[in-house]
Write an enzyme that holds these catalytic residues in place. Sequence first.
Site, PDB file in Angstrom:
ATOM      1  N   GLN A 191       1.464   4.385  -5.456  1.00 29.02           N
ATOM      2  CA  GLN A 191       1.165   4.039  -6.839  1.00 29.02           C
ATOM      3  C   GLN A 191       2.418   4.152  -7.713  1.00 29.02           C
ATOM      4  O   GLN A 191       2.397   3.734  -8.871  1.00 29.02           O
ATOM      5  CB  GLN A 191       0.094   4.983  -7.395  1.00 29.02           C
ATOM      6  CG  GLN A 191      -1.218   4.961  -6.632  1.00 29.02           C
ATOM      7  CD  GLN A 191      -2.097   6.137  -7.015  1.00 29.02           C
ATOM      8  OE1 GLN A 191      -2.292   7.060  -6.251  1.00 29.02           O
ATOM      9  NE2 GLN A 191      -2.623   6.115  -8.235  1.00 29.02           N
TER      10      GLN A 191
ATOM     11  N   VAL B  33       6.323   3.757  -9.227  1.00 26.73           N
ATOM     12  CA  VAL B  33       7.196   2.630  -9.541  1.00 26.73           C
ATOM     13  C   VAL B  33       8.666   3.047  -9.506  1.00 26.73           C
ATOM     14  O   VAL B  33       9.532   2.351 -10.024  1.00 26.73           O
ATOM     15  CB  VAL B  33       6.847   2.050 -10.934  1.00 26.73           C
ATOM     16  CG1 VAL B  33       5.432   1.497 -10.935  1.00 26.73           C
ATOM     17  CG2 VAL B  33       7.017   3.095 -12.044  1.00 26.73           C
TER      18      VAL B  33
ATOM     19  N   HIS C 199       1.738  -0.726  -7.746  1.00 28.70           N
ATOM     20  CA  HIS C 199       1.909  -0.990  -9.177  1.00 28.70           C
ATOM     21  C   HIS C 199       3.282  -1.557  -9.502  1.00 28.70           C
ATOM     22  O   HIS C 199       3.693  -1.547 -10.663  1.00 28.70           O
ATOM     23  CB  HIS C 199       1.673   0.300  -9.975  1.00 28.70           C
ATOM     24  CG  HIS C 199       0.274   0.813  -9.849  1.00 28.70           C
ATOM     25  ND1 HIS C 199      -0.053   2.162  -9.937  1.00 28.70           N
ATOM     26  CD2 HIS C 199      -0.901   0.165  -9.633  1.00 28.70           C
ATOM     27  CE1 HIS C 199      -1.363   2.307  -9.775  1.00 28.70           C
ATOM     28  NE2 HIS C 199      -1.889   1.113  -9.592  1.00 28.70           N
TER      29      HIS C 199
ATOM     30  N   CYS D 207      15.004 -14.343 -20.756  1.00 24.76           N
ATOM     31  CA  CYS D 207      15.248 -14.812 -19.386  1.00 24.76           C
ATOM     32  C   CYS D 207      16.401 -15.811 -19.373  1.00 24.76           C
ATOM     33  O   CYS D 207      16.431 -16.748 -20.179  1.00 24.76           O
ATOM     34  CB  CYS D 207      13.970 -15.461 -18.849  1.00 24.76           C
ATOM     35  SG  CYS D 207      14.151 -16.268 -17.238  1.00 24.76           S
TER      36      CYS D 207
ATOM     37  N   GLY E  43      -0.183  13.574  -3.133  1.00 25.76           N
ATOM     38  CA  GLY E  43       0.257  13.643  -4.519  1.00 25.76           C
ATOM     39  C   GLY E  43      -0.456  12.701  -5.471  1.00 25.76           C
ATOM     40  O   GLY E  43       0.181  12.147  -6.370  1.00 25.76           O
TER      41      GLY E  43
ATOM     42  N   ASN F 162      -2.738  17.490  -2.471  1.00 27.87           N
ATOM     43  CA  ASN F 162      -2.509  17.335  -3.910  1.00 27.87           C
ATOM     44  C   ASN F 162      -2.777  18.659  -4.608  1.00 27.87           C
ATOM     45  O   ASN F 162      -3.770  19.323  -4.321  1.00 27.87           O
ATOM     46  CB  ASN F 162      -3.431  16.258  -4.490  1.00 27.87           C
ATOM     47  CG  ASN F 162      -3.133  15.965  -5.945  1.00 27.87           C
ATOM     48  OD1 ASN F 162      -2.091  15.404  -6.268  1.00 27.87           O
ATOM     49  ND2 ASN F 162      -4.037  16.347  -6.839  1.00 27.87           N
TER      50      ASN F 162
ATOM     51  N   CYS G 179       4.081  18.811  -1.927  1.00 28.96           N
ATOM     52  CA  CYS G 179       4.272  17.815  -0.869  1.00 28.96           C
ATOM     53  C   CYS G 179       5.570  18.058  -0.100  1.00 28.96           C
ATOM     54  O   CYS G 179       5.601  18.000   1.132  1.00 28.96           O
ATOM     55  CB  CYS G 179       4.285  16.415  -1.473  1.00 28.96           C
ATOM     56  SG  CYS G 179       2.854  16.022  -2.494  1.00 28.96           S
TER      57      CYS G 179
END
Length: 314
Positions: A143, A145, A161, A220, A260, A286, A304
């Site tokens: 999950q 980024v 994500h 852009c 996690g 977790n 972890c």
Amino acid sequence: MRMSLGLAFRSAKGRWVENVSRQCSRGSIVSFVPPSPPLDPEKVKELQRFITLSKRLFVMTGAGISTESGIPDYRSENVGLYARTDRKPIQHRDFVQSAPIRQRYWARNFVGWPQFSSHQPNPAHWALSNWEKLGKLYWLTTQNVDALHTKAGSRRLTELHGCMHRVLCLDCGEQTPRGTLQERLQVLNPTWSAEAHGVAPDGDVFLSEEQVRSFQVPSCVRCGGPLKPDVVFFGDTVNRDKVDFVHKRVKEADSLLVVGSSLQVYSSYRFILTAREKKLPIAILNIGPTRSDDLACLKLNSRCGELLPLIDPH
């Protein structure tokens, strides 16, 4: 343990200088990790048995695997972003519809990017990468980024994500590296300066409206459209093809390990439901409760990076 972080950027003869000041001491890198009980040897043995019996292991990771790399999460008690501040993550609709909100976002992200992009994998990331190399880990979905799994060498990977290290044009879909945008932002803002304190899980920092007002945002280079980090903001949905792909990987697995994540967001929780439908054994590592504790055959409340390196993947 508390850590005070300051970020300052000022131009000098066309060159940009980053000043990062930290007041930290031993252990400050884990200041975003919630308290956890000492490792229980029996629980370690149970996880070892779970991994040993797994032949096609699917792993789902969340923000809790990266807190030990110095990146805060949102929901952890006392140390998550929601607990420490009243800040809320940016909403997809607001970003897409409002140029001033995009300006504010990119100004804050510009200041936070050097620190955010410099974070490195911790022992948990390296352990999972090693499991993949040894053929134990069948597929990894994160999950996060932050690109830390990629930095650790993971290849059988889906970034559910997206990733902050890529930038997307909202009009033509052109993808460019985030580092390239940082250079363009520097050129467009040669006299702009800002100081910020605090950092969010997505690399955002906290600036005043006055600081943001004069910040210039590029378009852009291909079509002139607005730019957005290639991530799923809150209020947006994960691409259907990506969701279907991950569902297939879960169905091909013989076990599932959560690392996690509290699984509060449905975009990850739905894969746990698929695993339950397939009657796959589920283990959860977790700190704190998760949405799926009642579905797991094993639940561990440990760091972890402290536990995963102890597991022999053979």
